[in-house]
Design an enzyme around this catalytic site. Structure first.
Site, PDB file in Angstrom:
ATOM      1  N   GLU A 271      48.110  77.883 142.599  1.00 24.93           N
ATOM      2  CA  GLU A 271      48.315  78.799 143.728  1.00 24.93           C
ATOM      3  C   GLU A 271      47.047  79.618 143.989  1.00 24.93           C
ATOM      4  O   GLU A 271      47.025  80.851 143.921  1.00 24.93           O
ATOM      5  CB  GLU A 271      49.568  79.646 143.448  1.00 24.93           C
ATOM      6  CG  GLU A 271      50.795  78.717 143.292  1.00 24.93           C
ATOM      7  CD  GLU A 271      52.068  79.393 142.793  1.00 24.93           C
ATOM      8  OE1 GLU A 271      52.084  80.644 142.725  1.00 24.93           O
ATOM      9  OE2 GLU A 271      53.019  78.668 142.473  1.00 24.93           O
TER      10      GLU A 271
ATOM     11  N   HIS B 165      52.291  84.755 144.915  1.00 24.81           N
ATOM     12  CA  HIS B 165      52.435  83.320 144.664  1.00 24.81           C
ATOM     13  C   HIS B 165      52.225  82.585 145.980  1.00 24.81           C
ATOM     14  O   HIS B 165      52.126  83.189 147.038  1.00 24.81           O
ATOM     15  CB  HIS B 165      53.845  82.996 144.155  1.00 24.81           C
ATOM     16  CG  HIS B 165      54.101  83.466 142.758  1.00 24.81           C
ATOM     17  ND1 HIS B 165      54.207  82.611 141.688  1.00 24.81           N
ATOM     18  CD2 HIS B 165      54.262  84.715 142.256  1.00 24.81           C
ATOM     19  CE1 HIS B 165      54.422  83.316 140.587  1.00 24.81           C
ATOM     20  NE2 HIS B 165      54.455  84.595 140.899  1.00 24.81           N
TER      21      HIS B 165
ATOM     22  N   GLU C 282      55.698  84.982 148.284  1.00 25.07           N
ATOM     23  CA  GLU C 282      55.292  83.573 148.363  1.00 25.07           C
ATOM     24  C   GLU C 282      54.505  83.437 149.659  1.00 25.07           C
ATOM     25  O   GLU C 282      55.060  83.548 150.753  1.00 25.07           O
ATOM     26  CB  GLU C 282      56.511  82.651 148.390  1.00 25.07           C
ATOM     27  CG  GLU C 282      57.352  82.695 147.126  1.00 25.07           C
ATOM     28  CD  GLU C 282      56.799  81.828 145.997  1.00 25.07           C
ATOM     29  OE1 GLU C 282      55.752  81.167 146.195  1.00 25.07           O
ATOM     30  OE2 GLU C 282      57.410  81.823 144.922  1.00 25.07           O
TER      31      GLU C 282
ATOM     32  N   HIS D 225      50.486  81.122 138.568  1.00 22.32           N
ATOM     33  CA  HIS D 225      50.592  79.661 138.642  1.00 22.32           C
ATOM     34  C   HIS D 225      49.263  79.060 139.062  1.00 22.32           C
ATOM     35  O   HIS D 225      48.712  79.393 140.121  1.00 22.32           O
ATOM     36  CB  HIS D 225      51.705  79.269 139.612  1.00 22.32           C
ATOM     37  CG  HIS D 225      53.061  79.611 139.085  1.00 22.32           C
ATOM     38  ND1 HIS D 225      54.085  80.096 139.850  1.00 22.32           N
ATOM     39  CD2 HIS D 225      53.543  79.537 137.805  1.00 22.32           C
ATOM     40  CE1 HIS D 225      55.150  80.304 139.080  1.00 22.32           C
ATOM     41  NE2 HIS D 225      54.848  79.977 137.839  1.00 22.32           N
TER      42      HIS D 225
END
Ligand code: 0X9
Ligand code: CA
Ligand code: ZN
Length: 457
Positions: free
Chosen positions: A199, A331, A404, A196
């Protein structure tokens, strides 16, 4: 954040949000009063119009279950945080309208720093991060750093270009191992980053690992042992086009997808983490609308970046056996350790036995205990189909996790934390990475079943 852990819902959160909200509300009202239709689009008004079309983050109160969050995600927004009774989403104007259509009210959060502060002069292409972010590595800076490490540690680190992105940037795979030029029969572990675009901290995570593992070989016992007995693959930037686009205006664009135009559409970008060829588009965990944040692409693995990495992973099947045993895809943000499957709420089922699940959960919880993240099956957040970890496990039987990273919430910088956090938030995952490497020779040892699953134990 974990929905069913009330302690993670901070007392101060509402107050902070309220304060930020009043700031955010004041500006648009003042701006609207002076709104008049422009006579002719000048470069400046075009620039302003483009900024007005950037997506924003909103707090949405109400969704409290994985099913409610999955329905919300079906509008095509990305869900950036999940709390007990609220989420934070990124949405453009049309998506925000769609969410309001579901009966929710939206509270806009402040834009990332730089968005209003110092946009580049129209037509200028900015190639670096703005002030406060200078220590983040652009694509070119990351390459330079990698090349310097390869030159310094030729016996430990090797670089290959495994393919190119839509716009033609090289996608790199770094191999870290003793006798790196030989393909030895050692368990392999894969670390990927930056699917992404916004990120950016994940690229720093990959660079940290390269630096740490090369620099401490021979002096740190655990690192030495791992490089002696594993082959570590690092793909530091899966989405270089999106990353460059996100910073190119001098103001962060909150871009998520790659930069490939959708067929028969004006829209650009496929969500790479909805494009992998396992249960692609199966389960309302992605969007078929090219305008959406979670657009899955026209077909499975339609994104060149996904093809490149899929092909690379397939190339690690040797003698009919996938050599890669475990993986982490980095992420941001929310501080979570996630494991498959994302396409279903079920813990077990076809392709996931009770032992598989228990192994995932045991290793995942232990890693989370080391970095303070929250461990859970990824569908506890919301349903996703076509994500990399589902593909790595479902198709290749790799024990694949999604991390994450920092921060836990938008109030601490969301997708755009300042560069001062880089050392702390990358080294924070050192122990978890070492644990995964150490268990990679036989992940089922985590549940005491090495005799059953790993013949060489
Ligand atoms: O939605 C995503 O792709 C990930 N969150 S992010 O904010 N980085 O976009 C979470 C993916 C969770 N699902 C799986 N890991 N399968
Ligand atoms: Ca080796
Ligand atoms: Zn992501």
């Amino acid at each position: 954040m974990r929905p069913h852990t009330p302690t993670r819902i901070r007392g101060g959160r509402t107050t902070v949000l309220a304060a930020l909200l009043s700031l955010a509300l004041a500006a648009p009202i003042a701006a609207q009063a002076q709104d008049a239709p422009p006579a002719e689009p000048t470069a400046a008004t075009r620039d302003a119009a483009q900024r007005a079309e950037l997506p924003h983050q909103y707090e949405v109160r109400g969704p409290a279950t994985p099913a409610a969050r999955t329905s919300l995600a079906a509008t095509g927004v990305s869900i950036d945080e999940a709390h007990a009774h609220a989420v934070v989403i990124t949405a453009d104007r049309a998506q925000a309208t769609a969410v309001r259509g579901l009966g929710y009210s939206l509270r806009k959060l402040p834009d990332p720093p730089g968005v209003a502060a110092s946009p580049a002069a129209p037509g200028t292409r900015v190639k670096d991060f703005p002030a406060g972010y200078a220590k983040y590595h652009t694509y070119d800076e990351a390459r330079q750093q990698i090349d310097a490490l390869v030159a310094k540690y030729p016996d430990l680190l090797s670089k290959q270009t495994i393919g190119t992105s839509h716009e033609g940037r090289d996608i790199l795979a770094l191999k870290l191992s003793k006798n790196v030029t030989k393909d030895e029969a050692e368990p392999e572990v894969l670390f990927t980053a930056h699917q992404h675009a916004r990120e950016h901290l994940t690229v720093e995570m990959a660079l940290y690992l390269l630096d740490e593992f090369t620099g401490k070989y021979g002096s740190d016992d655990r690192i030495t042992k791992m490089l002696d007995s594993r082959e570590i693959w690092i793909v530091p930037d899966l989405n270089p086009d999106g990353g460059a686009y996100d910073i190119a205006s001098g103001a962060f664009r909150s871009w998520r997808k790659n930069r490939q135009p959708a067929p028969d559409s004006q829209e650009v970008g496929t969500d790479l983490n909805r494009n992998w060829d396992f249960k692609w588009g199966c389960c309302d965990g992605s969007s078929d609308d090219p305008a959406d944040e979670t657009y899955r692409g026209p077909s499975a693995a339609s994104a060149p970046e996904v093809q490149v990495v899929s092909k690379f992973v397939h190339s690690r099947i040797i003698g009919g056996k996938q050599q890669i045993k475990a993986a982490i895809d980095f992420h941001t943000y929310s501080e979570l350790v996630l494991w498959p499957f994302g396409f279903t709420y079920d813990e077990t089922g076809p392709g996931m036995t009770q032992d598989d699940h228990d192994t995932f959960a045991t290793i995942g919880k232990k890693m989370a205990a080391s970095n303070g993240y929250t461990p859970e099956q990824s569908s506890e957040l919301y349903v996703t189909d076509g994500a990399i970890d589902d593909w790595l496990w479902g198709d290749q039987k790799v024990f694949a996790y999604t991390f994450e990273m920092y921060p836990s919430s938008a109030g601490s910088g969301g997708f755009y934390p300042k560069d001062t956090v880089i050392p702390k938030e990358t080294s924070r995952n050192r122990e978890a990475v070492l644990q995964l490497l150490e268990t990679a020779d036989c992940p089922y040892r985590a549940i005491g079943k090495e005799a059953q699953y790993c013949k060489e134990g």
